[in-house]
Design a protein around this motif. Structure first.
Motif, PDB file in Angstrom:
ATOM      1  N   LEU A  45     -18.347 -15.580  12.213  1.00  0.00           N
ATOM      2  CA  LEU A  45     -18.792 -15.519  10.825  1.00  0.00           C
ATOM      3  C   LEU A  45     -17.689 -15.917   9.843  1.00  0.00           C
ATOM      4  N   ALA A  46     -16.780 -16.776  10.292  1.00  0.00           N
ATOM      5  CA  ALA A  46     -15.753 -17.269   9.374  1.00  0.00           C
ATOM      6  C   ALA A  46     -16.413 -18.062   8.261  1.00  0.00           C
ATOM      7  N   ALA A  47     -15.769 -18.093   7.102  1.00  0.00           N
ATOM      8  CA  ALA A  47     -16.323 -18.821   5.959  1.00  0.00           C
ATOM      9  C   ALA A  47     -16.443 -20.300   6.291  1.00  0.00           C
ATOM     10  N   PRO A  48     -17.433 -20.993   5.744  1.00  0.00           N
ATOM     11  CA  PRO A  48     -17.605 -22.418   6.029  1.00  0.00           C
ATOM     12  C   PRO A  48     -16.451 -23.232   5.482  1.00  0.00           C
ATOM     13  N   PRO A  49     -16.239 -24.452   5.982  1.00  0.00           N
ATOM     14  CA  PRO A  49     -15.138 -25.292   5.496  1.00  0.00           C
ATOM     15  C   PRO A  49     -15.257 -25.570   4.009  1.00  0.00           C
ATOM     16  N   ALA A  50     -14.106 -25.856   3.423  1.00  0.00           N
ATOM     17  CA  ALA A  50     -14.076 -26.119   1.980  1.00  0.00           C
ATOM     18  C   ALA A  50     -14.780 -27.426   1.648  1.00  0.00           C
ATOM     19  N   SER A  51     -15.305 -27.511   0.430  1.00  0.00           N
ATOM     20  CA  SER A  51     -15.881 -28.750  -0.083  1.00  0.00           C
ATOM     21  C   SER A  51     -15.562 -28.838  -1.562  1.00  0.00           C
ATOM     22  N   GLY A  52     -15.612 -30.069  -2.105  1.00  0.00           N
ATOM     23  CA  GLY A  52     -15.268 -30.268  -3.501  1.00  0.00           C
ATOM     24  C   GLY A  52     -16.075 -29.412  -4.461  1.00  0.00           C
ATOM     25  N   PRO A  53     -17.420 -29.483  -4.428  1.00  0.00           N
ATOM     26  CA  PRO A  53     -18.213 -28.688  -5.365  1.00  0.00           C
ATOM     27  C   PRO A  53     -17.970 -27.190  -5.237  1.00  0.00           C
ATOM     28  N   ALA A  54     -17.812 -26.713  -3.987  1.00  0.00           N
ATOM     29  CA  ALA A  54     -17.578 -25.279  -3.800  1.00  0.00           C
ATOM     30  C   ALA A  54     -16.258 -24.870  -4.434  1.00  0.00           C
ATOM     31  N   ALA A  55     -15.241 -25.708  -4.280  1.00  0.00           N
ATOM     32  CA  ALA A  55     -13.944 -25.397  -4.881  1.00  0.00           C
ATOM     33  C   ALA A  55     -14.060 -25.331  -6.394  1.00  0.00           C
ATOM     34  N   SER A  56     -14.830 -26.231  -6.966  1.00  0.00           N
ATOM     35  CA  SER A  56     -15.023 -26.211  -8.415  1.00  0.00           C
ATOM     36  C   SER A  56     -15.706 -24.929  -8.862  1.00  0.00           C
ATOM     37  N   SER A  57     -16.688 -24.477  -8.095  1.00  0.00           N
ATOM     38  CA  SER A  57     -17.392 -23.250  -8.473  1.00  0.00           C
ATOM     39  C   SER A  57     -16.489 -22.030  -8.352  1.00  0.00           C
ATOM     40  N   LEU A  58     -15.505 -22.090  -7.463  1.00  0.00           N
ATOM     41  CA  LEU A  58     -14.563 -20.982  -7.333  1.00  0.00           C
ATOM     42  C   LEU A  58     -13.752 -20.806  -8.610  1.00  0.00           C
ATOM     43  N   ILE A  59     -13.354 -21.906  -9.229  1.00  0.00           N
ATOM     44  CA  ILE A  59     -12.632 -21.815 -10.500  1.00  0.00           C
ATOM     45  C   ILE A  59     -13.516 -21.159 -11.552  1.00  0.00           C
ATOM     46  N   GLU A  60     -14.788 -21.562 -11.597  1.00  0.00           N
ATOM     47  CA  GLU A  60     -15.712 -20.977 -12.569  1.00  0.00           C
ATOM     48  C   GLU A  60     -15.886 -19.483 -12.319  1.00  0.00           C
ATOM     49  N   ASP A  61     -15.990 -19.096 -11.038  1.00  0.00           N
ATOM     50  CA  ASP A  61     -16.143 -17.676 -10.704  1.00  0.00           C
ATOM     51  C   ASP A  61     -14.930 -16.874 -11.148  1.00  0.00           C
ATOM     52  N   LEU A  62     -13.745 -17.445 -10.953  1.00  0.00           N
ATOM     53  CA  LEU A  62     -12.528 -16.744 -11.363  1.00  0.00           C
ATOM     54  C   LEU A  62     -12.518 -16.531 -12.872  1.00  0.00           C
ATOM     55  N   LEU A  63     -12.883 -17.551 -13.626  1.00  0.00           N
ATOM     56  CA  LEU A  63     -12.884 -17.424 -15.085  1.00  0.00           C
ATOM     57  C   LEU A  63     -13.884 -16.364 -15.549  1.00  0.00           C
TER      58      LEU A  63
ATOM     59  N   ALA B 174      -6.493   1.407 -12.805  1.00  0.00           N
ATOM     60  CA  ALA B 174      -7.671   2.133 -12.320  1.00  0.00           C
ATOM     61  C   ALA B 174      -8.945   1.308 -12.422  1.00  0.00           C
ATOM     62  N   GLU B 175      -8.857   0.029 -12.045  1.00  0.00           N
ATOM     63  CA  GLU B 175     -10.039  -0.826 -11.953  1.00  0.00           C
ATOM     64  C   GLU B 175     -10.102  -1.424 -10.549  1.00  0.00           C
ATOM     65  N   PRO B 176     -10.312  -0.587  -9.527  1.00  0.00           N
ATOM     66  CA  PRO B 176     -10.249  -1.088  -8.150  1.00  0.00           C
ATOM     67  C   PRO B 176     -11.318  -2.124  -7.819  1.00  0.00           C
ATOM     68  N   GLY B 177     -12.512  -1.964  -8.382  1.00  0.00           N
ATOM     69  CA  GLY B 177     -13.566  -2.923  -8.085  1.00  0.00           C
ATOM     70  C   GLY B 177     -13.227  -4.312  -8.583  1.00  0.00           C
ATOM     71  N   ARG B 178     -12.705  -4.389  -9.803  1.00  0.00           N
ATOM     72  CA  ARG B 178     -12.314  -5.688 -10.364  1.00  0.00           C
ATOM     73  C   ARG B 178     -11.139  -6.280  -9.593  1.00  0.00           C
ATOM     74  N   ALA B 179     -10.207  -5.427  -9.203  1.00  0.00           N
ATOM     75  CA  ALA B 179      -9.063  -5.907  -8.418  1.00  0.00           C
ATOM     76  C   ALA B 179      -9.529  -6.505  -7.102  1.00  0.00           C
ATOM     77  N   ASP B 180     -10.429  -5.820  -6.416  1.00  0.00           N
ATOM     78  CA  ASP B 180     -10.911  -6.302  -5.128  1.00  0.00           C
ATOM     79  C   ASP B 180     -11.631  -7.638  -5.293  1.00  0.00           C
ATOM     80  N   THR B 181     -12.413  -7.768  -6.362  1.00  0.00           N
ATOM     81  CA  THR B 181     -13.088  -9.038  -6.628  1.00  0.00           C
ATOM     82  C   THR B 181     -12.080 -10.159  -6.845  1.00  0.00           C
ATOM     83  N   LEU B 182     -11.037  -9.886  -7.609  1.00  0.00           N
ATOM     84  CA  LEU B 182     -10.008 -10.898  -7.848  1.00  0.00           C
ATOM     85  C   LEU B 182      -9.315 -11.302  -6.557  1.00  0.00           C
ATOM     86  N   TRP B 183      -9.068 -10.349  -5.672  1.00  0.00           N
ATOM     87  CA  TRP B 183      -8.418 -10.688  -4.397  1.00  0.00           C
ATOM     88  C   TRP B 183      -9.360 -11.454  -3.484  1.00  0.00           C
ATOM     89  N   GLN B 184     -10.655 -11.203  -3.577  1.00  0.00           N
ATOM     90  CA  GLN B 184     -11.602 -12.029  -2.832  1.00  0.00           C
ATOM     91  C   GLN B 184     -11.587 -13.466  -3.364  1.00  0.00           C
TER      92      GLN B 184
END
Length: 412
Positions: free
Chosen positions: A81-99, A190-200
């Protein structure tokens, strides 16, 4: 779309002698332990076996459930169940998710300008100067060593205003480092949920950037957070995954010592000492500490080592190692020095109030709690205050109780 059956998961399920329903129940139970409500059943497991990859955090919970059943650590790759290989569009969406994640809750808004970071010499790695964003991440990590979560809103502003937007490996690495650093700061407020999301986010960005060591560092942070929250099964699984990704000796030592700390805390002293021995064999004290992503300060390694020794019952050895760690801590690292003084006082108090008193006074000299904004330090101090209050109020111990009165911790 034709899916490839997950034969690895099928073999492990057979090895565990579990039905599909039993695996589903175990995954649901682990999720409940972490505060998440999942409702998988045998049909869900059938989909996994046919090649469907469930959403996070389910793959990690599947690996943890089967690992507990089989009494061995399993990674996402082990269970297919390893994450699927990287792709251009997915990488772009990761930046949006971080923001999106960087948008702070209104109640925590701070008035801090985005920092101006000079990169002419600080943070150099060999002959290559860091990018401005790498230097910013390093700046805030060192700020965290000093003052805890101070500056988290400033870093949030920096990421949203000036963070990288393209999907080149270098920019994705910068984004991963910034996400990791912001996770450190918000975890300490004291925001563990947000921290965990950022580390993901960090893990996914580092995967796309091809940086396994950075993945390991973020997995180790998630393991430490789960451990602090009492989620020991999850923390062990994450620490072992961190070890498997680690490439550099410093990163390997950083992950293995985390496993040792968890094993010691759950009273598996024999396994903890084996892990500690392994970490010591991997560790090499860095010659320079400019880049917190490639070096592991000796004071930090000794601090973790002392935790393992204390939890394994070697109190005097732990005290000696903590004193050595304290000597190596820069005077400016208020947060890290405070945590070391607290731990020394806790270990000394049962046998000698007089020996603990200098460390209690040192905590007052650090300006606690006013100069620091650190949930980790506040938790440690509350534990120490409880220990002091358990001491009888005698003439000999009166100074201890006066220390508690002077500390004036804020209410939880």
């Amino acid at each position: 779309m034709t899916r490839t059956p997950n034969l690895q998961l099928r073999r492990l399920l057979d090895d565990a002698r579990w039905t599909m329903e039993q695996l589903a129940r175990s995954v649901n139970a682990l999720a409940s332990h972490e505060g998440t409500s999942l409702h998988y059943d045998r049909t869900s497991v059938a989909h996994w076996l046919r090649g469907t990859r469930p959403r996070d955090p389910t793959p990690r919970l599947i690996a943890a459930a089967l690992g507990i059943r089989l009494n061995r650590a399993l990674t996402l790759s082990d269970v297919g169940l390893a994450a699927p290989p990287a792709s251009g569009p997915a990488a772009s969406s990761l930046i949006e998710d971080l923001l999106k994640t960087c948008a702070p809750p209104p109640a925590h808004a701070e008035q801090h300008p985005a920092p101006s970071v000079h990169t002419s010499s600080s943070g150099q790695r060999g002959t290559t100067a860091p990018t401005p964003r790498e230097a910013t991440a390093a700046f805030f990590i060192h700020l965290h060593y000093r003052y805890g979560s101070h500056g988290s809103s400033a870093l949030t502003t920096y990421i949203t205003d000036e963070g990288p937007r393209d999907t080149s490996p270098a920019s994705l690495t910068d984004s991963a480092k910034l996400a990791y650093t912001l996770g450190l700061l918000v975890a300490d407020r004291a925001e563990p949920g947000r921290a965990d999301t950022l580390w993901q986010h960090t893990i996914r960005l580092a995967q796309h950037a091809g940086s396994p060591d950075l993945q390991s560092i973020a997995l180790r942070a998630r393991a430490a957070l789960a451990h602090r929250r009492g989620q020991h099964i999850t923390s062990l699984s994450l620490a072992d995954e961190a070890r498997r990704y680690a490439q550099a000796p410093a990163t390997q030592a950083y992950s293995v010592i985390m496993s040792a700390s968890i094993l010691a805390a759950i009273h598996n002293a024999k396994a903890a000492r084996r892990a500690l021995d392994r970490a010591q064999s991997l560790y090499q004290a860095p010659g320079a500490l400019d880049d917190p992503f490639t070096t592991y300060p000796e004071a930090g390694f000794l601090f973790q080592q002392a935790h393992v020794l204390a939890d394994c019952g070697h109190r005097q050895e732990a005290i000696a190692v903590l004193n050595e760690s304290l000597e190596l801590r820069p005077a400016a690292e208020l947060r890290n020095r405070a945590l070391t003084h607290v731990r020394l006082a806790q270990l000394l108090l049962p046998s000698s109030a007089a020996a603990a008193t200098p460390h209690l006074n040192a905590l007052l000299d650090l300006g606690l709690p006013g100069q620091l904004r650190s949930d980790a330090v506040q938790d440690a101090l509350r534990g120490l205050v409880r220990s002091v209050r358990n001491e009888p109020l005698t003439q000999r111990n009166a100074q201890l109780h006066r220390w508690v009165a002077r500390l004036a911790l804020p209410a939880r």
